[in-house]
Design a protein around this motif. Structure first.
Motif, mmCIF file in Angstrom:
data_model
loop_
_atom_site.group_PDB
_atom_site.id
_atom_site.type_symbol
_atom_site.label_atom_id
_atom_site.label_comp_id
_atom_site.label_asym_id
_atom_site.label_seq_id
_atom_site.Cartn_x
_atom_site.Cartn_y
_atom_site.Cartn_z
ATOM 1 N N ARG A 133 0.858 -1.189 0.000
ATOM 2 C CA ARG A 133 0.000 0.000 0.000
ATOM 3 C C ARG A 133 0.893 1.237 0.000
ATOM 4 N NH1 ARG A 133 -5.267 -1.125 1.655
ATOM 5 N NH2 ARG A 133 -5.609 1.050 2.190
ATOM 6 N N LEU A 135 1.027 5.724 -1.168
ATOM 7 C CA LEU A 135 0.385 6.933 -1.679
ATOM 8 C C LEU A 135 1.458 7.769 -2.352
ATOM 9 C CD1 LEU A 135 -2.082 8.831 -1.898
ATOM 10 C CD2 LEU A 135 -1.419 9.797 0.307
ATOM 11 N N ILE A 147 -3.275 6.292 -5.320
ATOM 12 C CA ILE A 147 -3.423 5.334 -4.228
ATOM 13 C C ILE A 147 -3.055 3.959 -4.759
ATOM 14 C CG2 ILE A 147 -5.030 4.332 -2.567
ATOM 15 C CD1 ILE A 147 -6.790 6.896 -3.094
ATOM 16 N N LEU A 149 -2.460 -0.086 -4.395
ATOM 17 C CA LEU A 149 -2.908 -1.261 -3.655
ATOM 18 C C LEU A 149 -2.459 -2.508 -4.392
ATOM 19 C CD1 LEU A 149 -6.615 -0.122 -3.066
ATOM 20 C CD2 LEU A 149 -4.779 -0.065 -1.376
ATOM 21 N N GLU A 154 -5.652 2.703 -7.628
ATOM 22 C CA GLU A 154 -7.100 2.825 -7.528
ATOM 23 C C GLU A 154 -7.599 4.070 -8.250
ATOM 24 O OE1 GLU A 154 -10.830 2.300 -6.986
ATOM 25 O OE2 GLU A 154 -9.471 0.800 -6.136
ATOM 26 N N ALA A 161 -10.464 9.244 -7.572
ATOM 27 C CA ALA A 161 -9.673 8.788 -6.422
ATOM 28 C C ALA A 161 -8.297 9.451 -6.418
ATOM 29 C CB ALA A 161 -9.512 7.272 -6.457
ATOM 30 N N ALA A 240 -4.920 12.156 4.701
ATOM 31 C CA ALA A 240 -4.883 11.061 3.741
ATOM 32 C C ALA A 240 -4.391 9.768 4.378
ATOM 33 C CB ALA A 240 -3.989 11.437 2.560
ATOM 34 N N LEU A 244 -6.193 6.153 4.515
ATOM 35 C CA LEU A 244 -5.668 5.129 3.621
ATOM 36 C C LEU A 244 -4.655 4.192 4.256
ATOM 37 C CD1 LEU A 244 -5.168 7.459 0.523
ATOM 38 C CD2 LEU A 244 -7.087 5.912 0.962
ATOM 39 N N PRO A 246 -1.251 4.098 4.282
ATOM 40 C CA PRO A 246 -0.227 3.582 3.368
ATOM 41 C C PRO A 246 1.022 3.147 4.123
ATOM 42 C CG PRO A 246 -0.175 5.957 3.364
ATOM 43 C CD PRO A 246 -1.343 5.571 4.226
#
Length: 323
Positions: A133, A135, A147, A149, A154, A161, A240, A244, A246
């Motif tokens: 993960r 960012l 983002i 993943l 994404e 997004a 963020a 998320l 990350p």
């Protein structure tokens, strides 16, 4: 030799490459986007450029490109292959994937958002390689995000997004073209820093790079401008990362070229703001302005091999560069 076409379209210039199966850039070329000639001319220029790359690959490697990847700015519907809107290019609802595929003889074509495409490359073969993960946030004229993943990026249900630049960090603050007030990119983008430094005494032609140099030289006015931007950026990033979580936070774009003048205070500012959150590794982007081309190439190979393509380390050869 097997290869794909990779094309990264910007507001002022286009970067393109023929990419091999390991991500290596076998041939590079650049030219102006030509937005002053209007949106239809921009589309025609993209199609002509793609066709020239196809012809070059066929001549040089004895076979045409197997697929193509195209990265463009603005709002992109990747599922339908439509460039929905790009203010700096003046287009609306351009079926770009279909147009490129038709011009290239029907080969598979992937269309992606420029920041998400760059983020794909940074995450898979750049600074975020190996992270499940991440960012990716490039700090340029504006601010956006990608983002990551598990080897993909994404896009979201509607293609929005990662628009971290429009997180409100200063409620009631400076108006933003998006219609809100106080958006992150009004305080922490390269253009925002340039404007703030010019107004603080840097001079009418001062830009963010000049501000960074003044900070490094000990100028107190520049330090205040820079710290205001860093604080706003940290506020947005912590929002963020709270959402998320990350493992790696990758900062790129022109502002990141300031190196530790940016990263040292930014890491400190983010660290001061986290409470229960797990602090991610905060690192500079690794691929520079090649990220978009590399990501477009990865998108093209994904069409042929399935997602994701192998995480090979690209070999940036001494490419043939044309203009």
């Amino acid at each position: 030799m097997r290869h794909v076409i990779a094309l990264d379209v910007g507001g002022t210039g286009m970067k393109a490459a023929l990419a091999g199966p390991g991500g290596e850039l076998l041939h590079e070329a650049r030219r102006a986007t030509g937005r002053d000639r209007g949106p239809e001319a921009v589309v025609a220029g993209i199609l002509d450029f793609a066709a020239e790359l196809r012809a070059h690959g066929a001549d040089r490697f004895g076979e045409p490109a197997r697929a193509a990847g195209v990265a463009v700015p603005g709002i992109v519907d990747e599922e339908s292959g439509t460039a929905v809107f790009a203010a700096n290019l003046g287009w609306h609802d351009v079926p770009l994937r279909a147009l490129v595929a038709e011009r290239l003889g029907g080969i598979p074509v992937a269309l992606g958002h420029d920041v998400r495409t760059g983020g794909l490359a940074e995450g898979r073969i750049g600074a975020g390689r190996g992270a499940d993960r991440f960012l990716f946030v490039p700090l340029g004229t504006g601010i956006a995000g990608a983002i990551g993943l598990d080897g993909r990026v994404e896009a979201g249900a509607h293609g929005f997004a990662g628009e971290i630049g429009h997180i409100v960090v200063r409620p009631g603050g400076a108006p933003c073209p998006c219609g809100q007030r106080g958006c992150l990119e009004r305080y922490a983008s390269a253009s925002a820093v340039s404007q703030a430094w010019a107004e603080a005494g840097g001079g009418p032609d001062a830009d963010a790079a000049d501000c960074a140099k003044a900070v490094a030289a000990g100028d107190e006015r520049a330090r205040r401008v820079w710290q205001d931007a860093v604080d706003a950026l940290a506020d947005g990033l912590v929002t963020a990362l709270t959402l998320l979580d990350p493992r790696v936070l990758i900062i790129g774009g022109g502002l990141a070229e300031a190196g530790e003048t940016l990263f040292t205070p930014l890491r400190d500012a983010v660290r001061r703001r986290v409470t229960f959150q797990r602090l991610p590794e905060l690192v500079p982007a690794a691929l520079g302005d090649n990220a978009g081309c590399l990501g477009a190439g990865l998108m093209a190979w994904d069409l042929l091999h399935g997602t994701p393509a192998p995480s090979a380390t690209p070999t940036l050869t001494s490419p043939e560069v044309t203009t």
